[in-house]
Design a protein around this motif. Structure first.
Motif, PDB file in Angstrom:
ATOM      1  N   THR A  40       6.890  17.227 -14.530  1.00 17.73           N
ATOM      2  CA  THR A  40       8.292  17.356 -15.239  1.00 17.73           C
ATOM      3  C   THR A  40       8.128  17.732 -16.682  1.00 17.73           C
ATOM      4  O   THR A  40       8.754  18.715 -17.075  1.00 17.73           O
ATOM      5  N   ARG A  41       7.465  16.934 -17.323  1.00 17.26           N
ATOM      6  CA  ARG A  41       7.251  17.340 -18.693  1.00 17.26           C
ATOM      7  C   ARG A  41       6.420  18.670 -18.802  1.00 17.26           C
ATOM      8  O   ARG A  41       7.028  19.259 -19.922  1.00 17.26           O
ATOM      9  N   ALA A  42       5.583  19.035 -18.123  1.00 17.25           N
ATOM     10  CA  ALA A  42       4.923  20.341 -17.876  1.00 17.25           C
ATOM     11  C   ALA A  42       6.080  21.535 -17.962  1.00 17.25           C
ATOM     12  O   ALA A  42       6.052  22.533 -18.672  1.00 17.25           O
ATOM     13  N   VAL A  43       6.956  21.299 -17.056  1.00 15.57           N
ATOM     14  CA  VAL A  43       7.857  22.127 -16.622  1.00 15.57           C
ATOM     15  C   VAL A  43       8.869  22.435 -17.771  1.00 15.57           C
ATOM     16  O   VAL A  43       9.090  23.287 -18.384  1.00 15.57           O
ATOM     17  N   LEU A  69       4.661  32.376 -15.642  1.00 17.15           N
ATOM     18  CA  LEU A  69       5.662  32.149 -14.619  1.00 17.15           C
ATOM     19  C   LEU A  69       5.125  31.345 -13.424  1.00 17.15           C
ATOM     20  O   LEU A  69       5.646  30.632 -12.785  1.00 17.15           O
ATOM     21  N   ALA A  70       3.853  31.899 -12.977  1.00 24.17           N
ATOM     22  CA  ALA A  70       2.949  31.439 -11.944  1.00 24.17           C
ATOM     23  C   ALA A  70       2.737  29.820 -12.154  1.00 24.17           C
ATOM     24  O   ALA A  70       3.045  28.983 -11.337  1.00 24.17           O
ATOM     25  N   ALA A  71       2.511  29.405 -13.522  1.00 27.30           N
ATOM     26  CA  ALA A  71       2.291  27.922 -13.599  1.00 27.30           C
ATOM     27  C   ALA A  71       3.754  27.119 -13.502  1.00 27.30           C
ATOM     28  O   ALA A  71       3.583  26.068 -13.121  1.00 27.30           O
ATOM     29  N   LEU A  72       4.639  27.878 -13.995  1.00 20.56           N
ATOM     30  CA  LEU A  72       6.127  27.214 -13.852  1.00 20.56           C
ATOM     31  C   LEU A  72       6.260  26.969 -12.482  1.00 20.56           C
ATOM     32  O   LEU A  72       6.880  25.800 -12.078  1.00 20.56           O
ATOM     33  N   ILE A  73       6.348  28.155 -11.631  1.00 17.13           N
ATOM     34  CA  ILE A  73       6.574  27.855 -10.171  1.00 17.13           C
ATOM     35  C   ILE A  73       5.677  26.874  -9.482  1.00 17.13           C
ATOM     36  O   ILE A  73       6.087  26.034  -8.758  1.00 17.13           O
ATOM     37  N   ALA A  74       4.350  26.998  -9.785  1.00 21.77           N
ATOM     38  CA  ALA A  74       3.378  25.936  -9.056  1.00 21.77           C
ATOM     39  C   ALA A  74       3.982  24.540  -9.477  1.00 21.77           C
ATOM     40  O   ALA A  74       3.647  23.460  -8.624  1.00 21.77           O
ATOM     41  N   SER A  75       4.317  24.272 -10.790  1.00 22.64           N
ATOM     42  CA  SER A  75       4.434  22.987 -11.173  1.00 22.64           C
ATOM     43  C   SER A  75       5.818  22.479 -10.497  1.00 22.64           C
ATOM     44  O   SER A  75       5.971  21.404 -10.053  1.00 22.64           O
ATOM     45  N   ALA A  76       6.790  23.275 -10.456  1.00 22.20           N
ATOM     46  CA  ALA A  76       8.146  22.887  -9.735  1.00 22.20           C
ATOM     47  C   ALA A  76       7.885  22.784  -8.224  1.00 22.20           C
ATOM     48  O   ALA A  76       8.455  21.675  -7.715  1.00 22.20           O
ATOM     49  N   ALA A  89       0.899  -1.193   0.055  1.00 19.58           N
ATOM     50  CA  ALA A  89       0.025   0.123  -0.247  1.00 19.58           C
ATOM     51  C   ALA A  89       0.770   1.365  -0.027  1.00 19.58           C
ATOM     52  O   ALA A  89       0.660   2.355  -0.880  1.00 19.58           O
ATOM     53  N   PHE A  90       1.854   1.095   0.912  1.00 22.57           N
ATOM     54  CA  PHE A  90       2.627   2.465   0.734  1.00 22.57           C
ATOM     55  C   PHE A  90       3.662   2.738  -0.471  1.00 22.57           C
ATOM     56  O   PHE A  90       3.781   3.710  -1.028  1.00 22.57           O
ATOM     57  N   ALA A  91       3.780   1.532  -0.815  1.00 22.25           N
ATOM     58  CA  ALA A  91       4.706   1.466  -2.503  1.00 22.25           C
ATOM     59  C   ALA A  91       3.684   1.921  -3.565  1.00 22.25           C
ATOM     60  O   ALA A  91       4.097   2.644  -4.420  1.00 22.25           O
ATOM     61  N   THR A  92       2.564   1.563  -3.469  1.00 24.44           N
ATOM     62  CA  THR A  92       1.575   2.027  -4.473  1.00 24.44           C
ATOM     63  C   THR A  92       1.313   3.611  -4.474  1.00 24.44           C
ATOM     64  O   THR A  92       1.085   4.216  -5.452  1.00 24.44           O
ATOM     65  N   ALA A  93       1.218   4.025  -2.992  1.00 19.35           N
ATOM     66  CA  ALA A  93       1.077   5.547  -2.981  1.00 19.35           C
ATOM     67  C   ALA A  93       2.332   6.400  -3.592  1.00 19.35           C
ATOM     68  O   ALA A  93       1.981   7.313  -4.003  1.00 19.35           O
ATOM     69  N   ALA A  94       3.479   5.768  -3.135  1.00 20.38           N
ATOM     70  CA  ALA A  94       4.714   6.338  -3.646  1.00 20.38           C
ATOM     71  C   ALA A  94       4.552   6.391  -5.448  1.00 20.38           C
ATOM     72  O   ALA A  94       5.110   7.535  -5.820  1.00 20.38           O
ATOM     73  N   ALA A  95       4.346   5.212  -5.886  1.00 20.29           N
ATOM     74  CA  ALA A  95       4.361   5.178  -7.126  1.00 20.29           C
ATOM     75  C   ALA A  95       3.203   6.332  -7.846  1.00 20.29           C
ATOM     76  O   ALA A  95       3.386   6.874  -8.770  1.00 20.29           O
ATOM     77  N   MET A  96       2.091   6.434  -7.015  1.00 22.78           N
ATOM     78  CA  MET A  96       1.141   7.231  -7.648  1.00 22.78           C
ATOM     79  C   MET A  96       1.819   8.794  -7.690  1.00 22.78           C
ATOM     80  O   MET A  96       1.624   9.574  -8.561  1.00 22.78           O
ATOM     81  N   ALA A  97       2.564   8.987  -6.653  1.00 19.00           N
ATOM     82  CA  ALA A  97       3.214  10.368  -6.412  1.00 19.00           C
ATOM     83  C   ALA A  97       4.210  10.609  -7.594  1.00 19.00           C
ATOM     84  O   ALA A  97       4.350  11.607  -8.229  1.00 19.00           O
ATOM     85  N   TYR A  98       4.999   9.512  -7.906  1.00 17.15           N
ATOM     86  CA  TYR A  98       5.986   9.509  -8.761  1.00 17.15           C
ATOM     87  C   TYR A  98       5.286   9.825 -10.261  1.00 17.15           C
ATOM     88  O   TYR A  98       5.943  10.315 -11.109  1.00 17.15           O
ATOM     89  N   GLY A  99       4.123   9.187 -10.588  1.00 13.98           N
ATOM     90  CA  GLY A  99       3.727   9.159 -11.643  1.00 13.98           C
ATOM     91  C   GLY A  99       3.159  10.688 -12.098  1.00 13.98           C
ATOM     92  O   GLY A  99       3.257  11.140 -13.177  1.00 13.98           O
ATOM     93  N   LEU A 100       2.782  11.503 -10.948  1.00 16.82           N
ATOM     94  CA  LEU A 100       2.319  12.816 -11.091  1.00 16.82           C
ATOM     95  C   LEU A 100       3.619  13.458 -11.337  1.00 16.82           C
ATOM     96  O   LEU A 100       3.557  14.530 -12.266  1.00 16.82           O
ATOM     97  N   VAL A 101       4.571  13.001 -10.904  1.00 16.16           N
ATOM     98  CA  VAL A 101       6.035  13.851 -11.040  1.00 16.16           C
ATOM     99  C   VAL A 101       6.387  13.862 -12.592  1.00 16.16           C
ATOM    100  O   VAL A 101       6.676  14.746 -13.052  1.00 16.16           O
ATOM    101  N   SER A 102       6.287  12.908 -13.137  1.00 18.61           N
ATOM    102  CA  SER A 102       6.537  12.654 -14.433  1.00 18.61           C
ATOM    103  C   SER A 102       5.817  13.600 -15.467  1.00 18.61           C
ATOM    104  O   SER A 102       6.054  14.258 -16.215  1.00 18.61           O
ATOM    105  N   VAL A 103       4.433  13.437 -15.180  1.00 21.30           N
ATOM    106  CA  VAL A 103       3.552  14.578 -15.910  1.00 21.30           C
ATOM    107  C   VAL A 103       4.192  15.956 -15.738  1.00 21.30           C
ATOM    108  O   VAL A 103       4.131  16.460 -16.447  1.00 21.30           O
TER     109      VAL A 103
END
Length: 309
Positions: free
Chosen positions: A184-187, A197-204, A168-182
């Protein structure tokens, strides 16, 4: 560009496997010394930061994450994410090289299934997907959906014990990492083509928060499950989350025909089946996943009893 992105993603997956191997051992060494039981306590985290193996694992994780970020800048999410499944096979190989159980014939067959499934899926996706722009509203919506999933998995983890807790903890971490990938591509897109600039800072900021949360959840997963199980969970759920966002929110697969989608799905199932089989085999052969306790140098053996006659 797709081929170069895939190459970066493959090397990044190997670094991720090395990080999992090192940090899992360091977590259990810290927990053993602190008497934490099956949960990594906050008070033990300072000890963990002084573990050389954990720090080397953090360095490997950073290198792998950097390579993965470069890959996301060169290829669509739906192409890059599935390559991370290779990390499961690499984790098993690192464990065997470090003195752990060697892979059986079925283990090598599982690795072959992973490699074939990933190669087929990536090949199909690379030739049938179209990179799309990740807008600020897309990132916000993806973050909200992932936050709900992470909260649900954390609640499940806190209500369970043993391997289920670790999964369960690993699945939660994987969900967070999946969001990071999306995100990161946005940034990367905003940095290359310009954007608010606000969108860039918010994504970072969101990337940093998701990375920190994901890293903490992974350490908790290591406390309850072997590294093979944790890595299998992450490499299965992370791509599913990222690809689902790429298809559902970004429309990266809008031009894929029905037969191509079926072929890609079959390749994905083959890879997932190999991951689950490999995780099951390493669990079976691994036994107790905690490192053995080191003997105490200050403890002297008890003297033999004096025999008379």
């Amino acid at each position: 560009m797709n081929l170069i992105g895939i190459a970066f993603a493959m090397v990044g997956a190997v670094f991720a496997a090395l990080a999992a191997h090192m940090q899992h051992r360091a977590v259990h060494t810290t927990m053993r010394d602190a008497g934490d039981g099956t949960t990594l306590r906050l008070r033990s985290f300072s000890r963990l930061l002084r573990q050389r193996g954990w720090l080397l694992g953090l360095l490997a994780m950073t290198a792998g994450g950097t390579l993965h970020a470069v890959a996301l800048g060169l290829a669509p999410i739906i192409v890059v994410q599935p390559v991370g499944v290779i990390a499961v096979a690499a984790t098993a190989l690192f464990a065997a090289r470090a003195g752990g159980p060697r892979l059986s014939g079925r283990g090598w067959l599982a690795i072959a299934a992973i490699a074939a499934g990933v190669a087929g899926f990536v090949g199909i996706a690379a030739n049938n997907t179209t990179p799309t722009e990740v807008t600020g509203s897309d990132g916000l919506q993806a973050g909200q959906l992932v936050a709900v999933g992470v909260a649900a998995m954390c609640l499940l983890a806190m209500a369970t014990r043993g391997r289920v807790r670790g999964v369960a903890f690993a699945t939660a971490a994987a969900m967070a990492y999946g969001l990071v990938s999306v995100l990161t591509r946005a940034v990367l897109q905003q940095a290359q083509h310009g954007g608010p600039l606000a969108a860039l800072i918010a994504s970072a900021v969101a990337i940093v928060l998701a990375l920190v949360l994901g890293a903490w959840l992974v350490q908790q997963a290591y406390a309850s499950a072997p590294p093979h199980t944790v890595m299998a969970c992450i490499t299965v759920v992370d791509p599913i989350v990222a690809v689902a966002i790429g298809i559902g929110l970004l429309g990266e697969a809008a031009s894929i025909s029905g037969w191509v989608a079926v072929s890609g799905s079959l390749c994905a199932l083959l890879a997932v089946g190999g991951v689950l089989a490999l995780a099951g085999l390493t669990e079976h052969y691994g036994g107790n996943h905690r490192p053995p306790a080191a003997p105490d140098a200050n403890t002297r053996p008890a003297p033999e009893p004096l025999r008379v006659g």
